[in-house]
Design a protein around this motif. Structure first.
Motif, short mmCIF file in Angstrom:
data_model
loop_
_atom_site.label_atom_id
_atom_site.label_comp_id
_atom_site.label_asym_id
_atom_site.label_seq_id
_atom_site.Cartn_x
_atom_site.Cartn_y
_atom_site.Cartn_z
N LEU A 1 0.87 -1.18 0.00
CA LEU A 1 0.00 0.00 0.00
C LEU A 1 0.91 1.23 0.00
CD1 LEU A 1 -2.99 0.68 0.12
CD2 LEU A 1 -2.79 0.85 2.59
N ARG A 2 1.01 1.90 -1.14
CA ARG A 2 2.05 2.89 -1.34
C ARG A 2 1.59 4.30 -1.01
NH1 ARG A 2 6.27 1.43 -4.90
NH2 ARG A 2 6.82 3.62 -4.79
N ASP A 3 2.37 4.97 -0.17
CA ASP A 3 2.07 6.35 0.16
C ASP A 3 2.25 7.26 -1.04
OD1 ASP A 3 1.50 5.66 2.76
OD2 ASP A 3 3.51 6.08 3.50
N VAL B 1 -0.90 7.44 -3.11
CA VAL B 1 -1.86 8.34 -2.48
C VAL B 1 -1.47 9.79 -2.73
CG1 VAL B 1 -2.80 9.12 -0.26
CG2 VAL B 1 -2.50 6.67 -0.69
N VAL C 1 -3.71 -1.59 -4.83
CA VAL C 1 -4.21 -0.36 -5.47
C VAL C 1 -5.68 -0.16 -5.14
CG1 VAL C 1 -4.68 0.76 -7.66
CG2 VAL C 1 -2.52 -0.41 -7.33
N LYS D 1 -7.23 -1.26 -2.61
CA LYS D 1 -7.34 -0.94 -1.18
C LYS D 1 -7.04 0.54 -0.92
CE LYS D 1 -6.52 -3.58 3.01
NZ LYS D 1 -5.83 -4.75 3.58
N THR D 2 -6.11 1.09 -1.69
CA THR D 2 -5.76 2.50 -1.52
C THR D 2 -6.98 3.40 -1.69
OG1 THR D 2 -3.49 2.12 -2.28
CG2 THR D 2 -4.36 4.37 -2.48
N ASP E 1 -7.76 5.71 1.96
CA ASP E 1 -7.39 7.12 2.09
C ASP E 1 -8.62 8.00 1.96
OD1 ASP E 1 -5.04 9.18 2.10
OD2 ASP E 1 -6.38 9.82 0.48
#
Length: 359
Positions: free
Chosen positions: A28-30, A33, A72, A74-75, A79
């Motif tokens: 899960l990439r910051d 986001v 992706v 899940k992002t 957020d």
């Protein structure tokens, strides 16, 4: 706008943001986001400044061929800003008709995920590319292999390099694959929606029936799940969806990733029993790629309808009022995942149904 994770440098092009540090789908990439938030902020600033055509139609996220789309997805739910301004339209998977079968059959360590099969499993639509470069027999064998993994996603045959305009943009966007409202809208407009028998149209207008056995012995549609596909004794048979010992058999392409339909007619489900089953499935959510369903639940002396949608452990269950009196009761749940215990799940699902006089 396009987000691309396939290049390790930061682009200065206004319409493309290239994320560095490798594949955005590994975790899960910051930075994913942050990139989406930047796009939203830019659009808001332009609209506030009266810039003409400041709004955008959408954001395309192009990942590498090894990516897991799950994080992706899940992002978009985790957020707050991304969730407020954006929604997932659908997942497109491009399959190389010339090499997919070889990649699918490539030897892997025990327990390793078959990445090509995983990509197909997540797909809401599959673009079968380079069909001009292979024989029609191989095209059909590839479609059969795709169907063995994901029996529900439409397959569009194409040659993107030679005829890019043959696949109109409308084929690629506005899928609304994650929109539970679309299922109910289709149901109200078209009658009873059958998740198991929904038809997909390829670029040549062929219909592919998904997920159930076909009793027609002359049928050559590789999307049909034939009861005799494990072994066909007809030496003249040319159906690539049948298991054969000769060269075009795709039995060696079988993976531990597949799809199934759970269905109960004329009886509502017990809420607690279904919740227990869903909880057990989610204990190994990493192997539960996609799932959706229309559920009939017994509740306080009546039958109510819910719509289920999910990716991994990201579950959305939406209430949709009482079950329409003019529609027969039918619960359907589509599951796509790895190492699905199909017989065990069918038995557990059957145990969720109440007796006819229990409502």
């Amino acid at each position: 706008m396009l987000l691309d994770d396939s290049v390790g440098v930061q682009s200065t092009m206004e319409s493309i943001t290239v994320l560095d540090n490798g594949c955005l789908c590994c975790t899960l990439r910051d930075d994913l986001v942050a990139a989406i938030r930047d796009i939203v902020r830019t659009v808001e600033e332009r609209m506030a400044n009266g810039v003409k055509d400041a709004a955008i139609d959408g954001i395309l996220i192009e990942t590498t061929g090894m990516a897991d789309p799950g994080p992706v997805c899940k992002t978009f739910s985790l957020d707050e800003v991304v969730n407020r301004y954006c929604k997932i339209d659908g997942i497109l998977t491009v399959v190389d008709a010339a090499h997919f079968l070889d990649q699918l059959a490539r030897e892997r360590p025990d327990g390793a995920v078959n990445e090509p099969a995983q990509q197909v499993a997540f797909a809401d639509k599959v673009l079968l590319n380079k069909v001009d470069a292979v024989s029609q027999e191989k095209v059909q064998e590839t479609i059969a292999a795709i169907r063995s993994v994901n029996a529900f996603a439409p397959v569009v045959e194409c040659s993107l390099s030679l005829k890019p305009d043959a696949v109109p943009v409308a084929e690629l966007v506005q899928i609304d694959a994650f929109d539970t409202t679309k299922l109910l809208t289709a149901e109200s407009e078209q009658g009873d929606v059958d998740l198991a028998h929904g038809h997909a149209h390829d670029a040549h207008g062929h219909d592919h029936d998904h997920g159930h056995e076909c009793d027609d012995p002359s049928c050559t549609d590789p999307s049909h799940d034939h009861s005799h596909d494990a072994s066909c004794s007809d030496p003249e048979c040319t159906d690539p969806s049948h298991g054969h010992s000769h060269s075009h058999s795709h039995s060696h392409h079988d993976t531990d990733i597949g799809s199934m339909v759970l269905e109960i007619k004329d009886r509502p489900l017990d809420v607690q029993s279904f919740n227990d089953l869903l909880s057990d499935l989610l204990e190994n959510s990493v192997d539960l790629y996609r799932y959706k369903g229309i559920l009939a639940f017994a509740q306080q002396g009546s039958v109510v309808r819910y719509v289920l949608q999910g990716v991994h452990d990201m579950v959305d269950i939406s209430f949709s009022g009482e079950w329409p009196r003019e529609k027969p009761l039918r619960t359907q749940v589509v599951l796509i995942g790895r190492n699905l215990d199909k017989e065990g799940l069918k038995q557990r699902f059957e145990q969720c149904a109440l007796l006819p006089d229990a409502v």
